[in-house]
Design a protein around this motif. Structure first.
Motif, short mmCIF file in Angstrom:
data_model
loop_
_atom_site.label_atom_id
_atom_site.label_comp_id
_atom_site.label_asym_id
_atom_site.label_seq_id
_atom_site.Cartn_x
_atom_site.Cartn_y
_atom_site.Cartn_z
N UNK A 217 -3.95 10.23 -3.66
CA UNK A 217 -3.64 9.89 -5.04
C UNK A 217 -4.11 8.48 -5.41
N UNK A 218 -4.43 7.67 -4.40
CA UNK A 218 -5.01 6.36 -4.68
C UNK A 218 -6.50 6.45 -5.01
N UNK A 334 5.04 -2.29 -1.92
CA UNK A 334 4.26 -1.58 -2.93
C UNK A 334 5.06 -1.34 -4.19
N UNK A 335 6.34 -1.01 -4.05
CA UNK A 335 7.19 -0.81 -5.21
C UNK A 335 7.36 -2.10 -6.00
N UNK A 344 3.51 -2.73 -17.86
CA UNK A 344 2.07 -2.91 -17.65
C UNK A 344 1.64 -2.42 -16.27
N UNK A 345 2.59 -2.36 -15.34
CA UNK A 345 2.25 -1.90 -14.00
C UNK A 345 1.88 -0.44 -13.93
N UNK A 346 2.17 0.31 -14.98
CA UNK A 346 1.87 1.74 -14.99
C UNK A 346 0.49 2.04 -15.55
N UNK A 362 -5.49 -3.50 -7.66
CA UNK A 362 -5.08 -3.72 -6.28
C UNK A 362 -3.60 -3.42 -6.07
N UNK A 363 -2.75 -3.88 -7.00
CA UNK A 363 -1.31 -3.67 -6.86
C UNK A 363 -0.97 -2.19 -6.94
N UNK A 364 -1.62 -1.48 -7.85
CA UNK A 364 -1.35 -0.04 -7.99
C UNK A 364 -1.83 0.73 -6.76
N UNK A 365 -2.96 0.33 -6.18
CA UNK A 365 -3.43 0.98 -4.96
C UNK A 365 -2.44 0.74 -3.83
N UNK A 366 -1.90 -0.49 -3.76
CA UNK A 366 -0.89 -0.79 -2.75
C UNK A 366 0.32 0.12 -2.92
#
Length: 399
Positions: A217-218, A334-335, A344-346, A362-366
C-alpha cells in the motif's frame, strides 16, 4: 558485558569514518540515504556497486567468527569495533545495504553449520560484495508457523543435488538476488519440524524460478512471491533432515550489531518527526508531546537492551524481545509522523493533472510501511509464544 570504547576503538572509528568519507563520492554520494525499509527499490544498481566497493575495502564480514580474512576480507573486528563501524555507517547515511542477508544471516550460518567446502565456495563472493542472497522461509499458510513448510525437494539422480518445487512469499529483494537459501521438505510424508533441509538455490534458472513482486500500500515492492518448479538446489547445509536446527540457528543470528544500525536509523527518523512537530506547533499538545518523549525513552531502552544481549548467545528469548520492542516502537512512530500534521497528513504532495500517479511523502510512507512491522519476521503473537514457552516454561499453546 563491559561495553565501553577504548583507544583502539577510537582509532578504528577514525579509520572507518575516513574511509567512508573518501568513498562516498560521485555516484555513491548521490545514493546517500537511499534504500532501507519501505524504500528498498531505490538505486539498486548503485547500491550493488557500493556493495562491491565495501568488499574491496574489506568492510564486509567484520563480525564473522572465523573468516573475514579467509574469505578475502580483513581480520575479524571486536564487538565494540563492529558497533563503531555500524554507527559511522549509519551517521553518514551511507546507502542501505543490499548484502545484509548474505553477510549477517547466511554467512554466519555457513560458518556454524556448513562444510569447509561450502565456506570456501560461498563466503568469498559475499565478502567481495559480488553475491546477493534472499531468504526462502515463509510460505502461504506457513509464515510465522515455519514448521508448516510444504515446499518439497527430491534428489536429482542425474545432476546431483535436489529439485525443489513450491512457493515462498514475503521474500525480500528476491528480484535482485543471485542465490536463495530455502527451507524445504526432503522427506516425503514428514510433518512439522521433521524431514526439513536447508538448501542453497541459484536464482538464475529461467523457467524453473519465477519472481512476482508484491505491491504494497506504500506503492513499493520490496517483498516478492517466489515460485519454484523443479528448481535445482546445489547444496544442503547441515545435512539432509537437519533443516529445522539450521533454520532456528539462523533466526537466532537476527540480532546483534545489525540491530544497533537499525536503531541509529530509527533515531534519525525520530529526529525528523520531532522537527516536523516543532515546525507545525504540534508540540503545544501535551498528549503528543508526551508521546514524542516516550518514543525517545523507548529508543534508549532498546539500545541498552541490544548492548546487554550483544555478547551472549545463551538467551533464547533475546531475538523475540528485540522484535517485540522495535516492531511496536516503529509502528507507533509511523502513526505519530502523520498525526502531528493533522488533517494535512492524510493528503500527499499530489500532482492533480489528469493521469498523474498519486504520490506519498516520506512521513506517509513511514506510516504505511510500518503497518507491517509487527507482522513480518514473526508476528507479535508468535514472539510472545516463543517467550512464554521457551523462556518462561509455560504450557504450549494447543494446536
Amino acid at each position: 558485558m563491559d561495553f565501553t570504547f577504548g583507544p583502539d576503538d577510537a582509532t578504528f572509528r577514525e579509520e572507518a569514518r575516513a574511509w567512508l568519507e573518501a568513498h562516498l563520492v560521485d555516484e555513491y554520494a548521490a545514493a546517500i540515504g537511499a534504500g532501507g525499509p519501505g524504500s528498498e527499490h531505490e538505486g539498486i544498481a548503485v547500491r550493488r556497486a557500493w556493495e562491491r566497493e565495501l568488499g574491496r575495502g574489506g568492510w564486509i564480514g567484520l563480525g564473522w567468527e572465523d573468516g573475514g580474512e579467509a574469505a578475502g576480507g580483513r581480520r575479524r573486528a571486536t564487538l565494540t569495533q563492529q558497533v563503531v563501524w555500524a554507527e559511522e555507517y549509519a551517521r553518514l547515511r551511507a546507502p542501505a545495504r543490499v548484502g545484509h542477508i548474505g553477510e549477517n544471516l547466511l554467512a554466519p550460518t555457513l560458518i556454524a553449520y556448513g562444510s569447509k567446502e561450502q565456506r570456501h565456495r560461498f563466503l568469498p563472493p559475499i565478502a567481495h560484495g559480488e553475491a546477493l542472497w534472499c531468504q526462502g522461509y515463509s510460505e502461504p499458510g506457513a509464515g510465522s508457523d515455519l514448521a508448516g513448510v510444504r515446499t518439497a525437494a527430491v534428489r536429482d539422480p542425474e545432476r546431483g543435488g535436489y529439485r525443489v518445487t513450491g512457493q515462498k512469499v514475503w521474500t525480500s529483494l528476491a528480484q535482485d538476488a543471485d542465490w536463495c537459501f530455502v527451507l524445504a521438505r526432503t522427506e516425503a510424508g514428514s510433518r512439522r519440524h521433521h524431514g526439513l533441509s536447508f538448501l542453497l538455490v541459484p536464482m538464475d534458472q529461467p523457467g524453473r524460478i519465477e519472481v512476482r513482486p508484491i505491491r504494497q500500500m506504500s506503492g513499493t515492492s520490496e517483498f516478492n512471491e517466489v515460485f519454484l518448479d523443479g528448481a535445482r538446489a546445489e547444496e544442503v547445509v547441515g545435512g539432509e533432515g537437519n533443516g529445522w536446527t539450521v533454520a532456528m540457528g539462523l533466526l537466532a543470528l537476527e540480532r546483534g550489531v545489525s540491530t544497533l544500525v537499525q536503531q541509529i536509523g530509527f533515531a534519525a527518523e525520530l529526529d525528523r518527526v520531532v522537527r516536523a512537530a516543532v515546525d507545525s506547533g504540534a508540540t503545544g499538545d501535551p498528549v503528543l508531546r508526551e508521546r514524542l518523549v516516550r518514543q525517545w525513552a523507548e529508543l534508549r531502552t532498546m539500545r541498552w537492551n541490544a548492548l546487554r544481549t550483544l555478547g551472549t548467545t545463551t538467551d533464547p528469548g533475546a531475538p523475540s524481545v528485540a522484535k517485540l520492542l522495535w516492531g511496536g516502537w516503529h509502528k507507533r512512530l509511523g502513526e505519530l509522523a502523520v498525526e502531528i500534521r493533522g488533517a494535512a497528513g492524510a493528503v500527499g504532495p499530489h500532482d492533480w493533472s489528469p493521469g498523474a500517479p498519486y504520490e506519498i511523502d516520506e512521513a506517509q510512507r513511514l506510516f504505511l510501511f510500518t503497518r507491517s512491522d509487527t507482522i513480518y519476521g514473526g508476528s507479535d503473537e508468535i514472539q510472545r509464544n516463543i517467550i512464554a514457552e521457551r523462556v518462561l516454561g509455560l504450557p504450549r499453546e494447543p494446536r
